[in-house]
Design a protein around this motif. Structure first.
Motif, PDB file in Angstrom:
ATOM      1  N   LYS A   1      -0.239  12.429   1.231  1.00 18.71           N
ATOM      2  CA  LYS A   1      -0.523  13.605   1.604  1.00 18.71           C
ATOM      3  C   LYS A   1      -0.459  14.775   0.628  1.00 18.71           C
ATOM      4  CE  LYS A   1      -0.296  12.744   6.361  1.00 18.71           C
ATOM      5  NZ  LYS A   1       0.350  12.782   7.753  1.00 18.71           N
ATOM      6  N   GLY A   2       0.806  14.693  -0.215  1.00 18.17           N
ATOM      7  CA  GLY A   2       0.933  15.566  -1.079  1.00 18.17           C
ATOM      8  C   GLY A   2      -0.293  15.352  -2.331  1.00 18.17           C
ATOM      9  N   LEU A   3      -0.708  14.118  -2.584  1.00 11.17           N
ATOM     10  CA  LEU A   3      -1.764  13.741  -3.746  1.00 11.17           C
ATOM     11  C   LEU A   3      -3.002  14.289  -3.237  1.00 11.17           C
ATOM     12  CD1 LEU A   3      -2.073  12.920  -6.551  1.00 11.17           C
ATOM     13  CD2 LEU A   3      -2.240  10.516  -5.581  1.00 11.17           C
ATOM     14  N   VAL A   4      -3.240  14.117  -1.963  1.00  8.14           N
ATOM     15  CA  VAL A   4      -4.284  14.717  -1.425  1.00  8.14           C
ATOM     16  C   VAL A   4      -4.473  16.375  -1.543  1.00  8.14           C
ATOM     17  CG1 VAL A   4      -5.722  14.898   0.668  1.00  8.14           C
ATOM     18  CG2 VAL A   4      -4.724  12.830   0.193  1.00  8.14           C
TER      19      VAL A   4
ATOM     20  N   VAL B   1      -2.603   4.625  -7.962  1.00  6.78           N
ATOM     21  CA  VAL B   1      -2.373   4.289  -6.370  1.00  6.78           C
ATOM     22  C   VAL B   1      -3.278   3.160  -5.961  1.00  6.78           C
ATOM     23  CG1 VAL B   1      -2.619   5.301  -3.760  1.00  6.78           C
ATOM     24  CG2 VAL B   1      -1.551   6.659  -5.795  1.00  6.78           C
ATOM     25  N   ALA B   2      -4.462   3.137  -6.138  1.00  8.44           N
ATOM     26  CA  ALA B   2      -5.389   2.359  -5.934  1.00  8.44           C
ATOM     27  C   ALA B   2      -5.022   0.868  -6.733  1.00  8.44           C
ATOM     28  CB  ALA B   2      -7.052   2.795  -6.171  1.00  8.44           C
ATOM     29  N   ILE B   3      -4.630   0.774  -7.921  1.00  6.94           N
ATOM     30  CA  ILE B   3      -4.675  -0.426  -8.442  1.00  6.94           C
ATOM     31  C   ILE B   3      -3.235  -0.866  -8.018  1.00  6.94           C
ATOM     32  CG2 ILE B   3      -3.645  -1.277 -10.826  1.00  6.94           C
ATOM     33  CD1 ILE B   3      -5.750   0.809 -12.001  1.00  6.94           C
TER      34      ILE B   3
ATOM     35  N   ASN C   1       0.916  -1.215  -0.003  1.00  2.00           N
ATOM     36  CA  ASN C   1      -0.020  -0.088   0.084  1.00  2.00           C
ATOM     37  C   ASN C   1       0.852   1.223  -0.057  1.00  2.00           C
ATOM     38  OD1 ASN C   1      -1.620   2.353   0.814  1.00  2.00           O
ATOM     39  ND2 ASN C   1      -3.019   0.955   1.787  1.00  2.00           N
ATOM     40  N   ILE C   2       1.214   1.753  -1.142  1.00  3.08           N
ATOM     41  CA  ILE C   2       2.170   2.891  -1.263  1.00  3.08           C
ATOM     42  C   ILE C   2       1.660   4.160  -0.391  1.00  3.08           C
ATOM     43  CG2 ILE C   2       2.915   1.843  -3.492  1.00  3.08           C
ATOM     44  CD1 ILE C   2       1.481   4.143  -4.933  1.00  3.08           C
TER      45      ILE C   2
ATOM     46  N   VAL D   1      -4.742  14.117 -11.836  1.00  5.45           N
ATOM     47  CA  VAL D   1      -5.134  13.900 -10.619  1.00  5.45           C
ATOM     48  C   VAL D   1      -6.053  12.301 -10.482  1.00  5.45           C
ATOM     49  CG1 VAL D   1      -6.930  15.019  -9.753  1.00  5.45           C
ATOM     50  CG2 VAL D   1      -4.824  14.575  -8.382  1.00  5.45           C
ATOM     51  N   MET D   2      -6.744  12.388 -11.478  1.00  5.41           N
ATOM     52  CA  MET D   2      -7.599  10.909 -11.305  1.00  5.41           C
ATOM     53  C   MET D   2      -6.809   9.903 -11.628  1.00  5.41           C
ATOM     54  SD  MET D   2     -10.458  10.233 -10.193  1.00  5.41           S
ATOM     55  CE  MET D   2     -10.367   8.398  -9.526  1.00  5.41           C
ATOM     56  N   ASN D   3      -5.965  10.117 -12.964  1.00  4.98           N
ATOM     57  CA  ASN D   3      -4.885   8.938 -13.274  1.00  4.98           C
ATOM     58  C   ASN D   3      -4.041   8.576 -12.221  1.00  4.98           C
ATOM     59  OD1 ASN D   3      -4.958   8.147 -16.327  1.00  4.98           O
ATOM     60  ND2 ASN D   3      -5.502  10.349 -16.357  1.00  4.98           N
ATOM     61  N   ALA D   4      -3.415   9.669 -11.423  1.00  4.46           N
ATOM     62  CA  ALA D   4      -2.673   9.327 -10.237  1.00  4.46           C
ATOM     63  C   ALA D   4      -3.100   8.629  -9.295  1.00  4.46           C
ATOM     64  CB  ALA D   4      -2.175  10.699  -9.612  1.00  4.46           C
TER      65      ALA D   4
END
Length: 145
Positions: free
Chosen positions: A15-18, A135-137, A5-6, A128-131
């Motif tokens: 948190k930066g992505l958030v 993350v999820a995949i 879980n990255i 951001v959705m691609n990011a």
């Protein structure tokens, strides 16, 4: 090793992505992009990336915001359906272009139905959705009934 879980492994990066996601939401709001269109774009990008976790989340979010099941059912083939406005079609095409990074660059979305602010905000939304999908995949987020 099965999976990592990255987000938990490197929480500061997560948190930066958030934070980036929050900035993109502000840009979308300032550009006047309809919140339902935002969810539809998130769904389309997640379809292209094959992210079950994000598909389930954003389908539920769009339903909670009042989206119709019929429209959700045809997002994957939006170009064939008469359910979507010119602006929604342009947003889907733009998000697909950003997600697929087609070469040479296609500009089928550029029909004048999106303002420059909306083009920029939707482009950032797709980025951001691609990011988030990645993350999820890669973290193998569970998707169970």
């Amino acid at each position: 090793m099965s999976s990592v879980n990255i987000g938990k492994q490197h929480p500061t990066v997560y948190k930066g992505l958030v934070k980036l996601d929050a900035e993109v939401k502000s840009a979308l709001d300032l550009a006047g992009v309809d919140p339902l269109l935002v969810e539809l774009v998130k769904i389309r990008v997640s379809q292209l990336n094959g992210c079950a976790f994000c598909l389930r989340m954003h389908t539920r979010d769009s339903l909670a915001k009042g989206e119709k099941a019929d429209r959700l059912a045809v997002v994957a083939a939006w170009w064939e359906a008469q359910y979507f406005s010119d602006q929604e079609r342009a947003a889907f095409a733009l998000a697909e272009q950003v997600t697929g990074l087609a070469v040479p660059e296609r500009r089928t979305w550029d029909d004048g139905s999106l303002t420059e602010d909306q083009v920029s905000a939707i482009t950032w939304l797709a980025i951001v959705m691609n990011a988030w999908n990645r993350v999820a995949i890669t973290s193998h987020y569970p998707v169970a009934p």
